[in-house]
Write a protein that holds these residues in place. Structure first.
Motif, PDB file in Angstrom:
ATOM      1  N   LEU A 124       0.849  -1.195   0.000  1.00 44.93           N
ATOM      2  CA  LEU A 124       0.000   0.000   0.000  1.00 44.93           C
ATOM      3  C   LEU A 124       0.884   1.245   0.000  1.00 44.93           C
ATOM      4  O   LEU A 124       1.744   1.416   0.864  1.00 44.93           O
ATOM      5  N   LEU A 177      -9.648   0.745   1.687  1.00 39.64           N
ATOM      6  CA  LEU A 177      -9.254  -0.238   2.710  1.00 39.64           C
ATOM      7  C   LEU A 177     -10.452  -0.728   3.523  1.00 39.64           C
ATOM      8  O   LEU A 177     -10.480  -1.885   3.964  1.00 39.64           O
ATOM      9  N   ILE A 218      -0.785  -6.252   5.214  1.00 44.79           N
ATOM     10  CA  ILE A 218      -0.500  -5.029   4.473  1.00 44.79           C
ATOM     11  C   ILE A 218       0.946  -4.619   4.713  1.00 44.79           C
ATOM     12  O   ILE A 218       1.400  -4.521   5.853  1.00 44.79           O
ATOM     13  N   THR A 233       3.442  -1.576   4.042  1.00 42.86           N
ATOM     14  CA  THR A 233       3.275  -0.178   3.654  1.00 42.86           C
ATOM     15  C   THR A 233       4.379   0.716   4.187  1.00 42.86           C
ATOM     16  O   THR A 233       5.347   0.242   4.798  1.00 42.86           O
ATOM     17  N   ALA A 260      -3.888   2.460   7.049  1.00 40.82           N
ATOM     18  CA  ALA A 260      -4.112   1.038   7.321  1.00 40.82           C
ATOM     19  C   ALA A 260      -4.566   0.836   8.768  1.00 40.82           C
ATOM     20  O   ALA A 260      -5.511   0.089   9.041  1.00 40.82           O
ATOM     21  N   PRO A 272      -0.321  -3.095  10.032  1.00 40.19           N
ATOM     22  CA  PRO A 272       0.538  -3.231   8.836  1.00 40.19           C
ATOM     23  C   PRO A 272       1.997  -3.518   9.174  1.00 40.19           C
ATOM     24  O   PRO A 272       2.480  -3.190  10.263  1.00 40.19           O
TER      25      PRO A 272
END
Lengths: 389, 541
Positions: free
Chosen positions: A6, A49, A61, A63, A73, A80
């Motif tokens: 992400l 999301l 995730i 990120t 997130a 994440p």
């Protein structure tokens, strides 16, 4: 467990509401914030999301810190895996006014490269055309990627229609029905923002990202079997090649559809450029406007083959400016062949094809209806609108 | 309505509750499909087991005429016994009964879901007519003088259909709707060939909302196909039709009303544009339910049209009975119809093969005349007024259902705002999908849990996003319509409350959702026969 990369470009779209026609460059971001612009990309990323919340236990995730992904997130209930030390630390960081995120395009690229190295299944990015370019520069088509539309400029075809749709497609691809989703090459376009602010549109085709898309498999099977864009492209190519005549010059514009025609002839194709073919041989590659005009001048008959470029429906004036008004006039309007899959036409949701050659008279002449080659012996009447003036 | 919500109610209370709900509209069935974990028939049985033991011929018979096997022509006898399952009668019966129980058959639920298909109740008396010995014992090679009764029915049914459409001549030979449409493409090709215009006139115009066979069949017949998109009102774009026609135009093959359910009241203008360009006009009337006794193809200027005797004229659709396509033409195209035509001379009926310009046969013998007998019985039973009433009730039912559906959250009806549809509507669940993530395929999956056939979404391609197309034709009652709409409302409510439960449906059907949908597009994963299945499994290993 599937890993979703992400990347949020926190300043994407910031120039839009305050009329700055884009958000590229630190100076514009500062000006936009001074004009009272609100950052929308983080919110839009969250909208995507939220649609993944139902599968959050089955999704990891990966990120970037802060507003580049981790904040969004966490706000949606994810824990994440944050890539530390990859982004930030740019030279501007020290002297930024309040509210300006300390990240730049270089951070987007660095993050995308780090994710490619870390191994992810899909890269979801929130931004606009500029962000898509950064992703393309970093990973090309080596990673499946999908854009959450959050920028001012959305000319690229790599974005889902809405943030929620981006979330749904991600869930389908990574969780619900991974095998039902195909990847396709989608255009990364960007326009020169400075020129745009000066009232000119100068769009360039930068390349292609590998983007998932949902097709309705039951339907196409009912409709008669093995459909799919690959087959449609092959059919279009067969039609155009069947219609090719001796001693006629064919100028093939950029794009994957025109590339299929060259492939049918066993010829290479400049994906982002204009190539010339005569008597089934490649006689010119990656032509400039001037070279294209010279070719037209040297041949009795020239036919121009173009396809729909980008998500807006342009057939002239975006990404294929080499095929200028002068080139089109020299070849003759009757010698323009438009090719596109029906899927691509339908994705325009009824909007017309667009021409923007910079020549209002020519745009008006090109407007009306195009008999678009959509398959072997198949044409679709599709409206064309001029954008000039 | 979940079972647990009413767990404590007595059977009597339940009957009362359901009756009350039905009166108020919206009783939902708490359907539980049977599930049998049946193997394939080819995997069943025991070597040596038999269903029927055929007696050996008596010695005297064999002595007189030799062995039966000697009568099999050379080259036709198998070298080895066929690899069939060896199974008793009872096992075979049980197997197929179980499979049939797992199917939500057309007589079990309502087929309002089947838009563009006109699924309607088919009177059971019709089955007596075609299964009785008078029909079932006919042999296709009988002399025409010995099947005057059947020929009379075929002839009379044709006369009725000519009156209903306004056309001059008919064939009932095609074995289905698309077959009749293909017959049209062949007849038009023959017409232009006879005029010496064929190499030039090779373009057929259709519309994106016409049935896909209106594009596919002319292509098979050698035409190029030009598709017209809808204008902003949902009608085929007339200006696009004008831009499409030229000296290459052979004609048009279009539907009205189209899949959207929108009737094009200016259809004669489209016909005129094609005629002025020298082309011919065919209208696909697979779904004629909304126009019976109201509008006639010939009156709008069409040169040809077809009906499906299955669908519109009550003959069962799909696997329950072979289909029959009625293809009708004006006098101009009559010489090119397939042979034989059924004609009447004096009091006698004949099979007329003496038609030198005919395109030839399109199917063996008289085609699927069982469908003709059913349609004939249906038309006779209803009469002219009854046919018009069919159209009126179909349209009324559709409007009633439309009012119910448009009140449901997430449902929209693209195009022609403010205009009524005819006998069906193509709706969109795009809003539902955007707001909940639940799309049309998900809703289909959940509908079955209420004992309702999943709806037909759309022909391909999906011009309307997340489409569904119900068609509540004249055989459905108000209670049926209320129930159908209540199911859609229930699923919509569920989508907004708990999208995941809809997306994982069906929960109480005999099978869950197909897991490997992509296999439908991969020919190496199909197997239509046991032999192909074995071969492909072996190749995989």
């Amino acid at each position: 467990m599937k890993r979703l990369g992400l990347i949020v470009n926190p300043v994407a779209g910031i120039g839009g509401r305050v009329g700055l026609k884009g958000s590229d460059g630190r100076e514009i971001v500062v000006r936009a914030l001074a004009l009272g612009a609100v950052r929308e990309a983080p919110h839009r990323a969250q909208r995507a999301l939220e649609r993944l919340a139902r599968i959050k236990d089955e999704l990891e995730i990966v990120t970037c810190p802060g507003e580049m992904g981790a904040d969004e997130a966490r706000a949606c209930g994810f824990a994440p895996d944050v890539l530390e030390g990859v982004v930030g630390g740019t030279p501007w960081e020290q002297s930024l006014p309040d509210g300006v995120p300390p990240t730049t395009a270089a951070d987007t690229e660095a993050a995308a490269r780090a994710m490619l190295a870390a191994g992810i299944d899909l890269l979801l990015f929130a931004g606009g055309d500029g962000t898509a370019r950064d992703i393309f520069n970093a990973v090309g088509d080596r990673l499946p990627s999908l854009g959450v539309p959050a920028g001012v400029k959305i000319h690229s075809a790599v974005f889902a229609t809405t943030p929620a749709a981006a979330g749904d497609l991600t869930a389908l691809y990574l969780h619900d029905r991974p095998v039902a989703i195909r990847l396709r090459e989608a255009e990364v376009m960007d326009i020169d923002e400075q020129a745009f602010r000066d009232g000119r549109v100068s769009a360039q085709l930068y390349g292609y990202l590998s983007v998932p898309y949902e097709r309705t498999l039951v339907q196409s099977a009912k409709a008669g079997g093995v459909a799919g864009d690959a087959l449609a492209l092959a059919d279009i190519a067969r039609d155009v090649v069947n219609g090719m005549r001796q001693r006629v010059l064919y100028l093939l514009g950029p794009g994957t559809t025109t590339r299929a025609i060259a492939e049918k002839l066993g010829l290479p194709k400049t994906l982002l450029g204009v190539d010339a073919i005569r008597d089934r041989r490649l006689v010119g590659t990656d032509l400039s406007e001037r070279q294209a005009l010279e070719f037209v001048g040297k041949n009795d008959v020239t036919r121009i083959v173009v396809t729909v470029i980008g998500g807006q429906g342009h057939i002239f004036g975006r990404g294929n400016q080499q095929l200028s008004a002068a080139v089109i006039r020299a070849a003759g309007l009757v010698n323009v062949i438009v090719v596109a899959t029906q899927t691509k036409l339908l994705s325009l949701e009824g909007r017309p094809l667009l021409v923007d050659t910079g020549d209002d008279d020519l745009d008006a002449q090109l407007a009306g209806y195009a008999k678009v080659v959509t398959g072997l012996n198949e044409r679709t009447m599709y409206k064309v609108a001029g954008e000039g003036g | 309505m979940s079972a647990s919500a009413h767990g404590s109610e007595t059977p009597k209370d339940k009957v009362g509750r359901l009756a009350r709900l039905r009166r108020e509209g919206g009783a939902l069935h708490d359907y539980r499909a049977p599930h049998w974990d049946e193997p394939l028939i080819m995997e069943m049985g025991t070597p040596g087991e038999r269903g029927v033991l055929v007696p050996l011929a008596e010695p005297d018979v064999t002595a007189a005429i030799g062995a039966a096997a000697d009568y099999i022509p050379e080259g036709m006898a198998r070298a080895a016994a066929p690899d069939l399952p060896e199974i008793s009668q009872h096992q075979a019966l049980r197997h197929y009964l179980r499979l049939s129980q797992m199917t939500l058959g057309m007589d079990l639920g309502s087929d309002i879901s089947e838009g563009t298909c006109t699924m309607k109740y088919s009177p059971k008396l019709h089955e007596e007519l075609i299964r009785g010995h008078k029909a079932a014992d006919l042999h296709p090679l009988q002399d025409e003088s010995t099947m005057q009764g059947l020929l009379e029915i075929v002839y009379a049914c044709g006369e009725y259909l000519k009156t209903i459409s306004g056309m001059d001549a008919i064939t009932l030979q095609p074995g289905g709707g698309s077959h009749a449409v293909y017959t049209n493409a062949c007849v038009m090709r023959e017409y232009f060939a006879a005029r010496g215009e064929l190499p030039q006139r090779n373009e057929m115009i259709t519309t994106i909302f016409s049935h896909p066979c209106d594009a596919a069949t002319p292509m098979v017949a050698g035409f190029k196909v030009i598709t017209v998109m809808p204008d902003e009102n949902g009608y085929p774009d007339l200006e696009a039709v004008k831009a499409a026609v030229s000296e290459k135009t052979a004609g048009c093959m279009i539907t009205n009303p189209e899949d959207t359910g929108i009737y094009n009241p200016r259809i004669d203008e489209y016909v005129k544009v094609i005629h002025d360009a020298g082309g011919l006009c065919f209208t696909d009337q697979a779904n004629a339910n909304g126009i019976l006794g109201v509008a006639r193809a010939r009156d709008a200027g069409f040169d040809a049209c077809h009906f499906n005797l299955h669908k519109t004229f009550s003959s069962p659709h799909g696997c329950e009975g072979p289909a029959t396509g009625a293809y009708l033409v004006s006098d101009t195209l009559a010489p090119y119809l397939p042979v034989p035509l059924v004609t009447k001379v004096g009091e006698n009926y004949h099979l007329d093969y003496d038609r030198p310009q005919s395109i030839g046969r399109v199917r063996g013998f008289l085609g699927n005349w069982m469908g003709v007998i059913r349609a004939y019985a249906w038309i006779r039973n209803l009469g002219a007024d009854g046919l018009r009433e069919v159209a009126e009730i179909s349209v009324l039912n559709n409007n009633y259902l439309d009012n119910l559906l448009m009140a449901i959250r997430g449902v929209s009806r693209p195009y022609a705002e403010g205009h009524r549809r005819l006998d069906q509507v193509r709706y969109s669940l795009e809003t539902l999908k955007q707001e909940t993530g639940v799309g049309t395929e998900d809703v289909r999956g959940r509908m079955i849990d209420f004992g309702i056939q999943s709806f037909w979404m759309s022909h391909h391609p999906w011009v309307v996003p997340e489409p569904f197309t119900p068609e509540p034709c004249e055989t459905y009652s108000k209670a049926d319509l209320d129930e159908w709409a209540a199911v859609i409302k229930k699923v919509s409510d569920e989508a907004y409350a708990d999208a995941a439960s809809v997306k994982s449906a069906p929960h109480s059907s005999s099978i869950a959702r197909m897991k490997r949908l992509e296999a439908l597009e991969q020919p190496d994963q199909w197997a239509f026969t046991w032999r192909a299945y074995q071969r492909k499994i072996k190749e995989k290993r």
